[in-house]
Write an enzyme that holds these catalytic residues in place. Structure first.
Site, mmCIF file in Angstrom:
data_model
loop_
_atom_site.group_PDB
_atom_site.id
_atom_site.type_symbol
_atom_site.label_atom_id
_atom_site.label_comp_id
_atom_site.label_asym_id
_atom_site.label_seq_id
_atom_site.Cartn_x
_atom_site.Cartn_y
_atom_site.Cartn_z
ATOM 1 N N ARG A 149 65.038 24.291 26.850
ATOM 2 C CA ARG A 149 64.331 24.886 25.787
ATOM 3 C C ARG A 149 64.383 24.163 24.234
ATOM 4 O O ARG A 149 64.953 24.683 23.296
ATOM 5 C CB ARG A 149 64.699 26.356 25.572
ATOM 6 C CG ARG A 149 64.124 26.935 26.899
ATOM 7 C CD ARG A 149 63.936 28.366 27.023
ATOM 8 N NE ARG A 149 62.809 29.094 26.573
ATOM 9 C CZ ARG A 149 62.707 30.312 26.718
ATOM 10 N NH1 ARG A 149 63.661 31.160 26.952
ATOM 11 N NH2 ARG A 149 61.270 30.856 26.548
ATOM 12 N N GLN A 183 58.684 22.595 23.713
ATOM 13 C CA GLN A 183 57.826 23.913 23.664
ATOM 14 C C GLN A 183 56.411 24.097 24.195
ATOM 15 O O GLN A 183 55.948 25.092 24.397
ATOM 16 C CB GLN A 183 57.901 24.175 21.975
ATOM 17 C CG GLN A 183 59.224 24.861 21.499
ATOM 18 C CD GLN A 183 59.238 25.096 20.142
ATOM 19 O OE1 GLN A 183 58.173 24.768 19.165
ATOM 20 N NE2 GLN A 183 60.028 25.733 19.531
ATOM 21 N N ASP A 206 56.585 25.074 27.686
ATOM 22 C CA ASP A 206 57.647 26.311 28.024
ATOM 23 C C ASP A 206 56.820 27.287 28.655
ATOM 24 O O ASP A 206 56.250 28.292 28.039
ATOM 25 C CB ASP A 206 58.195 26.638 26.693
ATOM 26 C CG ASP A 206 59.607 27.619 26.930
ATOM 27 O OD1 ASP A 206 59.397 28.177 28.086
ATOM 28 O OD2 ASP A 206 60.159 27.927 25.984
ATOM 29 N N SER A 233 58.222 30.891 27.832
ATOM 30 C CA SER A 233 57.637 31.529 26.494
ATOM 31 C C SER A 233 55.979 31.940 26.559
ATOM 32 O O SER A 233 55.721 33.201 26.279
ATOM 33 C CB SER A 233 57.747 30.437 25.539
ATOM 34 O OG SER A 233 59.196 30.329 25.158
ATOM 35 N N TYR A 235 75.880 32.357 18.910
ATOM 36 C CA TYR A 235 75.834 32.958 19.977
ATOM 37 C C TYR A 235 76.688 34.395 19.925
ATOM 38 O O TYR A 235 77.556 34.763 19.156
ATOM 39 C CB TYR A 235 76.503 32.276 21.251
ATOM 40 C CG TYR A 235 75.952 30.952 21.393
ATOM 41 C CD1 TYR A 235 74.738 31.019 22.108
ATOM 42 C CD2 TYR A 235 76.502 29.761 20.929
ATOM 43 C CE1 TYR A 235 74.400 29.467 22.299
ATOM 44 C CE2 TYR A 235 75.792 28.674 21.219
ATOM 45 C CZ TYR A 235 74.881 28.508 22.056
ATOM 46 O OH TYR A 235 74.164 27.198 22.336
HETATM 47 P P1 NAD Z 1 65.370 36.400 27.259
HETATM 48 O O1 NAD Z 1 63.755 36.761 28.025
HETATM 49 O O2 NAD Z 1 66.089 35.570 28.279
HETATM 50 O O3 NAD Z 1 65.882 37.638 26.561
HETATM 51 C C1 NAD Z 1 65.203 38.619 25.624
HETATM 52 C C2 NAD Z 1 65.817 39.051 24.617
HETATM 53 O O4 NAD Z 1 67.052 39.851 25.378
HETATM 54 C C3 NAD Z 1 66.685 38.007 24.015
HETATM 55 O O5 NAD Z 1 66.311 38.008 22.775
HETATM 56 C C4 NAD Z 1 68.305 38.612 24.087
HETATM 57 O O6 NAD Z 1 68.931 38.231 22.940
HETATM 58 C C5 NAD Z 1 68.196 39.882 24.428
HETATM 59 N N1 NAD Z 1 69.246 40.468 24.876
HETATM 60 C C6 NAD Z 1 69.992 40.197 25.967
HETATM 61 N N2 NAD Z 1 71.082 41.067 26.397
HETATM 62 C C7 NAD Z 1 70.854 42.079 25.326
HETATM 63 C C8 NAD Z 1 71.355 43.484 25.191
HETATM 64 N N3 NAD Z 1 72.369 43.750 25.901
HETATM 65 N N4 NAD Z 1 70.918 44.242 24.336
HETATM 66 C C9 NAD Z 1 69.702 43.871 23.446
HETATM 67 N N5 NAD Z 1 69.032 42.736 23.602
HETATM 68 C C10 NAD Z 1 69.654 41.699 24.709
HETATM 69 O O7 NAD Z 1 65.017 35.437 26.083
HETATM 70 P P2 NAD Z 1 63.662 34.751 25.987
HETATM 71 O O8 NAD Z 1 62.570 35.530 24.976
HETATM 72 O O9 NAD Z 1 63.263 33.672 26.754
HETATM 73 O O10 NAD Z 1 64.121 33.640 24.642
HETATM 74 C C11 NAD Z 1 65.274 34.001 23.949
HETATM 75 C C12 NAD Z 1 65.728 33.040 23.022
HETATM 76 O O11 NAD Z 1 65.376 31.601 23.177
HETATM 77 C C13 NAD Z 1 65.306 33.232 21.575
HETATM 78 O O12 NAD Z 1 66.274 32.874 20.628
HETATM 79 C C14 NAD Z 1 64.095 32.188 21.294
HETATM 80 O O13 NAD Z 1 63.852 31.843 19.961
HETATM 81 C C15 NAD Z 1 64.732 30.870 22.204
HETATM 82 N N6 NAD Z 1 63.596 30.227 22.464
HETATM 83 C C16 NAD Z 1 63.654 28.946 22.091
HETATM 84 C C17 NAD Z 1 62.714 28.041 22.361
HETATM 85 C C18 NAD Z 1 62.477 26.543 21.980
HETATM 86 O O14 NAD Z 1 63.146 26.257 21.117
HETATM 87 N N7 NAD Z 1 61.785 25.777 22.720
HETATM 88 C C19 NAD Z 1 61.478 28.455 23.340
HETATM 89 C C20 NAD Z 1 61.481 29.902 23.631
HETATM 90 C C21 NAD Z 1 62.611 30.572 23.197
#
Ligand code: NAD
Length: 376
Positions: free
Chosen positions: A122, A127, A130, A133, A226
Site C-alpha cells: 500500500r 494507490q 488498490d 481501498s 503503530y
Molecule cells: P483495515 O480494513 O485493515 O482496518 C480498518 C481499521 O480498523 C483500521 O483503521 C484499524 O486501525 C482499525 N482497527 C483495528 N483493530 C481495531 C480495534 N481493536 N479497535 C478499533 N479499530 C481497530 O484497514 P484499511 O482501511 O484497509 O487501511 C487502514 C490503513 O491503511 C490506513 O492507515 C490507511 O490510510 C492506510 N492505507 C494506505 C494506503 C496507501 O497509502 N496507498 C491505501 C489504503 C490504506
C-alpha cells in the site's frame, strides 16, 4: 500474436462485479492486447455484451479459456475452472490463494502465475491499483445505508409540527477506508457521528469528516506510529468505558480489521445486550468473523430488541461503481506488465515482486518474458 486477455464471468454466489469495463477493455486493446470477454460477464454491473463488443472485445462462452495468457477476475475462480486455464497463464484478481487449499493446489498444478491484488503493497504509487481501498469505500457506504434502513428512527434531526426529532447517534468502529466512508455517509444523512480506532492519527481524519473521535482515555499509540498491544488492565478499562458509552448509541457500524487476521472482537455480547431496544449493529467485519461477538455472517436477526446484521460482500451491492473502480485498479496494475502487446515482468518492481504468488525466490532474475512476450 498479441497477448490474449480474458475477462472471466464471475461464478461466486451473489457476485455482481466484473473485472473489466468497456472503458478498460479499450485501454487494454490500445496497449496491444487482444481481449475476450465471457458473455454476460458485465451484466450484473450494468455492462451489456454489446458494449464490450463495441469497445472491440471478442465475446465467448468461456470455451477457449486455455487460450488466454492473462486472465482477469474479481473473486477467485473455482479449482475446476482454474484447471481449464492455460498452463503458465497469469491470473489477476482478489485471489486469496492461501485461504483455500484446493484453490492453491489448482493454481500450482497449472503453474499459474497469480497476482492476488489484496497483497499489493500500500504505497503511494500503488494507490491507483488498490482494490482493498476502492472496494472498502463502497462497503462502508452500503453498511451505513443498511443501518439506516434497519433503524426504526430517522438519522437527521427534524423539526416538525409533530415535535422535534433528535438525530440518531451513530458510532463507527474502525476508521480505515471503509470506516471513514461510513462516517462521511452517516454525516450526509444527518446523524451525530462518532468514530473509534486504535490508531490515534485517525482522530484528525474523523474530525475532518465532521465526526467526533471517541476517546476512551486509553491510547494504543506505540512507537513509529503503530498501535501497540494494550495491557490487560488497560483493555479492561477501555471495555468498561465502551460498554457505558454504547448505552447512549443508536447505531453501530463495525469496520475494524487487522490484515490477515480474524476481525478483532470489540462489541461483547454484554455490551450489545446493554444497548437500548431498537438499536442496530451492522458488522461489516462479518466476513472475517465480525467485531461483535453476536454477529452471524450473512445473517440479520434480533437479539433482545437489538438488530444485528452481518452482511457479506457489500461492495457487490454497488456493482456498477465498484466494478468501475476495480476495473481501473486492475488496468493500472496490469499496465505494469502489458507492454507493446506482450507480457513483460520487471521483477525489480516491488509492486510485482511483492504481489506475485507463489512468492519468487529473492535471487530472482530481474526481467523475464512470458511465452507471448515479444510476439506482438
Ligand atoms: P483495515 O480494513 O485493515 O482496518 C480498518 C481499521 O480498523 C483500521 O483503521 C484499524 O486501525 C482499525 N482497527 C483495528 N483493530 C481495531 C480495534 N481493536 N479497535 C478499533 N479499530 C481497530 O484497514 P484499511 O482501511 O484497509 O487501511 C487502514 C490503513 O491503511 C490506513 O492507515 C490507511 O490510510 C492506510 N492505507 C494506505 C494506503 C496507501 O497509502 N496507498 C491505501 C489504503 C490504506
Amino acid at each position: 500474436m498479441a497477448v490474449e486477455v480474458r475477462v472471466l464471468k464471475e461464478t461466486a454466489s451473489g457476485e455482481r462485479r466484473v473485472a473489466a469495463t468497456p472503458e478498460t477493455v479499450r485501454k487494454l486493446l490500445a496497449a496491444g492486447a487482444q481481449v475476450t470477454v465471457e458473455r454476460g460477464a458485465g451484466i450484473g454491473a450494468g455492462f451489456v455484451d454489446q458494449a464490450y463488443a463495441d469497445a472491440g472485445a471478442r465475446l465467448d462462452d468461456g470455451d477457449a479459456r486455455d487460450a488466454a495468457d492473462l486472465v482477469l477476475c474479481v473473486q477467485p475462480p473455482p479449482p475446476a475452472d482454474i484447471a481449464r486455464l492455460k498452463p503458465g497463464a497469469t491470473l489477476v484478481g482478489m485471489l486469496q490463494p492461501q485461504a483455500d487449499v484446493a484453490r492453491a493446489e489448482a493454481l500450482q498444478a497449472r503453474s499459474i502465475q497469480s497476482f492476488p491484488l489484496e497483497k499489493l503493497p500500500r504505497t503511494t504509487r500503488a494507490q491507483a491499483m488498490d482494490v482493498l481501498s476502492s472496494q472498502a469505500g463502497m462497503a462502508g457506504y452500503k453498511a451505513v445505508l443498511i443501518a439506516a434502513q434497519l433503524a426504526p428512527r430517522f438519522f437527521p434531526m427534524l423539526t416538525t409540527a409533530a415535535g422535534t426529532i433528535r438525530p440518531s447517534k451513530v458510532l463507527i468502529v474502525g476508521a480505515g477506508v471503509a470506516g471513514l466512508q461510513a462516517i462521511a455517509t452517516a454525516r450526509r444523512l444527518g446523524a451525530q457521528v462518532e468514530g473509534f480506532d486504535v490508531r490515534p492519527e485517525t482522530r484528525e481524519q474523523i474530525e475532518s469528516l465532521g465526526g467526533k473521535f471517541l476517546d476512551l482515555g486509553v491510547s494504543a499509540a506505540g512507537e513509529g506510529g503503530y498501535a501497540r498491544q494494550l495491557t490487560d488492565e488497560e483493555r479492561a478499562v477501555q471495555q468498561q468505558r465502551l460498554a457505558d458509552h454504547l448505552k447512549g448509541i443508536d447505531v453501530i457500524v463495525c469496520t475494524a480489521a487487522v490484515p490477515g487476521r480474524p476481525a478483532p472482537k470489540i462489541i461483547s455480547t454484554a455490551m450489545a445486550e446493554g444497548m437500548k431496544p431498537g438499536s442496530v449493529i451492522v458488522d461489516l467485519a462479518a466476513e472475517t468473523g465480525g467485531n461483535c461477538e453476536l454477529t452471524r455472517p450473512g445473517d440479520t436477526f434480533d437479539h433482545g430488541g437489538v438488530t444485528i446484521a452481518g452482511p457479506l460482500n457489500l461492495a457487490s451491492l454497488g456493482a456498477v461503481h465498484a466494478s468501475e473502480m476495480y476495473a481501473r485498479n486492475v488496468l493500472n496494475f496490469v499496465s505494469l506488465f502489458v507492454r507493446d502487446g506482450a507480457l513483460q515482468f520487471d521483477w525489480d518492481d516491488e509492486l510485482l515482486a511483492k504481489t506475485v504468488w507463489p512468492e519468487r525466490p529473492s535471487e530472482a532474475a530481474p526481467v523475464t518474458e512470458s511465452p507471448a512476450a515479444g510476439a506482438a
